[in-house]
Design an enzyme around this catalytic site. Structure first.
Site, mmCIF file in Angstrom:
data_model
loop_
_atom_site.group_PDB
_atom_site.id
_atom_site.type_symbol
_atom_site.label_atom_id
_atom_site.label_comp_id
_atom_site.label_asym_id
_atom_site.label_seq_id
_atom_site.Cartn_x
_atom_site.Cartn_y
_atom_site.Cartn_z
ATOM 1 N N GLY A 203 0.830 -1.213 0.000
ATOM 2 C CA GLY A 203 0.000 0.000 0.000
ATOM 3 C C GLY A 203 0.851 1.245 0.000
ATOM 4 O O GLY A 203 2.059 1.187 -0.207
ATOM 5 N N ASN A 204 0.221 2.382 0.199
ATOM 6 C CA ASN A 204 0.965 3.642 0.309
ATOM 7 C C ASN A 204 0.308 4.525 1.359
ATOM 8 O O ASN A 204 -0.711 4.167 1.928
ATOM 9 C CB ASN A 204 1.054 4.328 -1.060
ATOM 10 C CG ASN A 204 -0.310 4.659 -1.621
ATOM 11 O OD1 ASN A 204 -1.039 5.480 -1.071
ATOM 12 N ND2 ASN A 204 -0.678 3.993 -2.719
#
Ligand code: CTP
Length: 402
Positions: A203-204
């Site tokens: 993810g980020n």
């Protein structure tokens, strides 16, 4: 017919709200008035009934078939609190709802204009200033009080803004609620999650706050908004939420609906790669660190740029750590977008505030300083809406320089 909800709170300047009620009637507004209990110590509800030709309310529990605070909240095109006492600013800032007026404020989706009036020291007090900053951060228009001689005899800031000024803010708020009516706008928001196994993902740091602020602002300006998001979306009757998790889901949600859009705002942080072979069962530590092969995802903005009708307003984001404008300009060209919102990746992600430079083919359109993302969204829509307004609804906008 336009409908105003005029809220009057307790302060010497309460009598000036009567002047506003009178002006609203002259300018063709239907006005419903709600007074706090303390406001009635300074001015009678009957004054507003006479000026507006509508009942003026104080008690939310008066017997009747309807739910008064909801009816009032729904009817309003614009809400104005004139004057707003220090106490009422604090209540709004905390989201309290212990009387009719504060309950209406929580229940409305209409734009809210607040005109404070109080003693200079009460106005300057850090508690009041923090409350004002919080309200502005939520997109509430706090009309700056004037300096002058105050009712208490002191000289300083705290005088209610002129009634014509407050009225101009109400007009502007109303204008903005109509600005995007008839338009269908899609906003993407948040960071995608690319599964490694059923419990882990790549993810980020994107929170979705910028995209959500843009979606809310567009809805408040009258657009039908399709919000494709990976996070919990803001509630507004104009927003249709489309929940996605992965880049592939986001791509489908966007590209399947591209045809009917007037504008696509790609604020989402879409993963560039995903695990090529996600495991269907949880990877065990005992089997050792996995070798992970990544494959590219669809570049949704670039694909939209390929498939676009020329009339679509296509807006991308560039989150960069180095050479912001150089990379942003390259993305604008490569993805066939009309505008790029360039921001600093390190300070933009997860924060409540952000700054951005807006670019089109001709160069820098605007350089918006660091401010709450809600305020930044309003600044961005001032630019985007002017581009859309040059075009007939449902189709064209001016692609100058394209
Ligand atoms: N974007 C997209 N699909 C992707 C990746 C990015 O639609 N798979 C969009 C983003 O929503 C944003 C714009 O492209 O509007 C820029 O994204 P960014 O990640 O900064 O650019 P990239 O093209 O991925 O370039 P790089 O990672 O090299 O900076």
């Amino acid at each position: 017919m336009r409908t105003a909800l005029l809220g009057v709170t307790g302060g010497i300047a309460a009598f000036k709200a009567a002047e506003l009620a009178s002006l609203l009637r002259k300018r063709g507004w239907e006005t419903h008035t709600v007074l706090t209990r303390n406001a009635t110590r300074f001015i009678a509800p009957l004054t507003f009934e006479g000026l507006t030709h509508h009942p003026a309310h104080v008690d939310g529990f008066a017997p009747g078939p309807s739910i008064l605070h909801i009816d009032l909240a729904r009817q309003a095109d614009v809400v104005a609190i004139v004057p707003a006492s220090a106490d009422f600013l604090a209540k709004m800032s905390c989201g309290l709802a212990d009387d009719l007026l504060s309950t209406v404020i929580l229940a409305t989706t209409a734009p809210v204009v607040v005109a404070p009036a109080m003693n200079v020291e009460m106005w300057r007090n850090p508690a009041t200033q923090e409350n004002v900053a919080r309200l502005r951060g939520r997109g509430i228009d706090v009309v700056q009080p004037r300096s002058g001689e105050l009712a208490c005899g002191e000289i300083g800031e705290g005088k209610l803004a002129r009634i014509e000024t407050i009225y101009a803010h109400m007009e502007a708020a109303w204008g903005r609620t109509r600005q995007l009516s008839g338009r269908t706008i899609m906003v993407t928001a948040g960071g995608t999650r690319e599964p490694i196994d059923p419990v882990r993902y790549i993810g980020n740091r994107s929170s979705g706050k910028m995209g959500h602020a843009l979606a809310l602002e567009a809805a408040q300006r009258g657009a039908r908004v399709l919000l494709v998001t990976t996070a919990a979306a803001p509630a507004h009757p104009g927003i249709q939420e489309i929940q996605v998790e992965t880049a592939a889901e986001l791509a489908t949600a966007v590209l399947d609906r591209l045809e009917g859009l007037d504008a696509l705002i790609m604020a989402a942080a879409v993963a560039d790669w995903r695990p090529a072979h996600p495991s269907s069962s949880k990877l065990k530590k005992s089997t050792g660190a996995p070798e992970m092969v990544l494959e590219p995802t669809v570049d949704v903005l670039a694909e939209a740029g390929r498939r676009r009708r020329p009339e679509l307003l296509l807006v991308g984001f560039a989150a960069e750590t180095d050479d912001l404008l150089v990379h942003a300009r390259a993305k604008l060209e490569a993805k066939n977008a009309d505008l790029i919102v360039a921001n600093d990746a390190a300070s933009a992600m997860e924060a409540d505030d952000n700054a951005a430079v807006i670019l089109d083919r001709n160069g820098v359109v605007a350089d918006l300083p660091r401010q709450p993302k809600t305020a930044l969204a309003a600044g961005l829509w001032d630019i985007l809406a002017s581009r859309l307004s040059r075009a007939p609804e449902g189709q064209a906008h001016d692609r100058r320089g394209a």
